[in-house]
Design an enzyme around this catalytic site. Structure first.
Site, PDB file in Angstrom:
ATOM      1  N   PRO A 136       0.849  -1.202   0.000  1.00  0.00           N
ATOM      2  CA  PRO A 136       0.000   0.000   0.000  1.00  0.00           C
ATOM      3  C   PRO A 136       0.876   1.241   0.000  1.00  0.00           C
ATOM      4  O   PRO A 136       1.801   1.361   0.806  1.00  0.00           O
ATOM      5  CB  PRO A 136      -0.786  -0.134   1.317  1.00  0.00           C
ATOM      6  CG  PRO A 136       0.090  -0.967   2.199  1.00  0.00           C
ATOM      7  CD  PRO A 136       0.815  -1.910   1.290  1.00  0.00           C
TER       8      PRO A 136
ATOM      9  N   CYS B 283       3.542   3.442   8.987  1.00  0.00           N
ATOM     10  CA  CYS B 283       3.791   4.712   8.305  1.00  0.00           C
ATOM     11  C   CYS B 283       4.449   5.710   9.254  1.00  0.00           C
ATOM     12  O   CYS B 283       3.924   5.980  10.337  1.00  0.00           O
ATOM     13  CB  CYS B 283       2.489   5.291   7.766  1.00  0.00           C
ATOM     14  SG  CYS B 283       2.704   6.879   6.916  1.00  0.00           S
TER      15      CYS B 283
END
Length: 428
Positions: free
Chosen positions: A60, A145
């Protein structure tokens, strides 16, 4: 029981009118030819709704792995597992009357995983419940992230690794609101919490508190202060030995290796070394033909569905022109649809000229067909029609020495046991 899938909201990758494909061009034009090429199809020899396991997946990536890129990726590889961009739980909850814009996808994108982000248990649960109507094949929580907006102001992403107790609760809430497998994508550590022991404690806690039996391990730690997301992908050293130690110490959990892999030979080498699964990010976006084009044959041992980049463009053009303006006058527009194509001819003759023509053509073209017709004369037929080829490599032993670097065993598991993860099955 999950509600019906929303695939019909986006066009199929298999156009109803094959006569409209862009076909072999005459010099200087990209025009139909009397002898039509067969369209590149995202077809499979497997029964509908059944997929090969996620030996290979595309990571992703925010602003990159949108519907358009995933459409291109699926046209190149039938069996790679695809991940969405991260969708924040609050976005799903607050946009519940406009979810198609964020969650709908063509059925041919299966197998596909939805990645969500957030740090509020109620919203994570509600978002998962709402997303379940779209029939994703797995739900993944972003715990990796490092960007300031996510891990800083947002207090989720990699920052969640500081609180494995919460991640366990979050995964339990996510699993309770869907009927597909759930997974975590994380780093090997964060800031000075970067020992192998701490990584094991994170995995142990999440597994003990939830049905999670799949972790995607980015084999670098995240530094939340002082480094940009791009620097966090390069500066912290790769520690593949942590990943392989997890395989040793958690035999009933599945782990996907992520980080630093740039060629299909490195992917193959990691699997030969024992990796359960492998995820590739930037290399699959920046060089999709040479990375994804080998996945079906090299990783899955299946025949490759597409014989040339011309075939891919034929099908992608039909998809692109069918969705222009779907969510408003310029959403999506031609520029957004062209973005995933810009790396399709990586390092090939004509690539530089094609990109220059693309830049000028995007200023006025209204359709993807027009864009391709005005730019593809820059790419030689020998490149457009060439089958995927594989160069010899010296990377067979890329992971050969990792066993000598393994950290000491994680000993807490001596008195613990986990059920084996359920077999990967498709959502229906």
């Amino acid at each position: 029981m999950r509600s019906a899938a929303r695939h019909a909201l986006l066009p199929s990758l298999l156009p109803a009118n094959p006569g409209t494909f862009l076909l072999r061009r005459t010099p200087g034009n990209f025009l139909p030819h009397a002898h039509r090429l067969l369209p590149c199809r995202a077809a499979s020899s497997l029964p509908a709704g059944e997929y090969l396991p996620p030996l290979f997946s595309v990571a992703p990536m925010m602003d990159w792995t949108d519907n358009h890129y995933r459409t291109l990726a699926r046209l190149i590889s039938r069996h790679a597992w695809l991940y969405t961009e991260m969708v924040v739980a609050e976005t799903i909850v607050h946009q519940k009357d406009n979810l198609d814009k964020f969650l709908a996808f063509p059925a041919e994108q299966h197998p596909i995983v939805l990645q969500i982000g957030g740090s509020n248990l109620d919203n994570l649960a509600k978002a998962t419940e709402l997303a379940s109507g779209y029939s994703y094949d797995e739900i993944n929580l972003n715990c990796g992230c490092p960007s300031g907006k996510v891990a800083g102001h947002g207090c989720f992403g990699a920052r969640l690794m500081y609180d494995p107790e919460f991640v366990g609760d979050a995964m339990s809430a996510i699993a309770a609101n869907c009927d597909v497998p759930v997974s975590v994508k994380c780093r090997i550590g964060v800031d000075d919490h970067d020992s192998y022991q701490e990584l094991c404690e994170f995995v142990d806690k999440v597994v003990s508190k939830s049905p999670t039996r799949h972790f995607i391990i980015h084999a670098r730690k995240a530094l939340l202060n002082g480094l940009s997301p791009a620097e966090n992908r390069k500066i912290p050293p790769l520690k593949y030995e942590y990943y392989y130690a997890l395989l040793r110490d958690f035999p009933d959990v599945h782990f996907t290796l992520n980080g630093g892999l740039t060629t299909i030979d490195q992917v193959s080498a990691s699997i030969r070394q024992g990796a359960h699964r492998v995820m590739v990010g930037r290399a699959a976006y920046n060089n999709p033909w040479n990375m994804l084009g080998h996945v079906d044959s090299e990783i899955y041992g299946m025949t490759t569905g597409c014989s040339s980049r011309r075939q891919i463009l034929e099908s992608y053009q039909i998809y692109g022109d069918s969705v222009i303006g779907q969510y408003g006058i310029s959403r999506p527009n031609v520029r957004q649809l062209v973005k995933p194509l810009l790396h399709l001819f990586h390092s090939e003759p004509g690539n530089g000229l094609w990109k220059r023509k693309a830049d000028s053509t995007l200023r006025h073209c209204k359709t993807l067909a027009q864009f391709l017709e005005e730019t593809l004369d820059a790419i030689p037929d020998s490149v457009l029609d060439a089958p995927i080829s594989k160069e010899s490599s010296m990377e067979e032993a890329y992971f050969a020495h990792v066993d000598s670097l393994l950290p000491p065993r994680y000993t807490k598991l001596a008195n613990s046991s986990y059920e084996s993860p359920a077999p990967v099955t498709a959502s229906t």
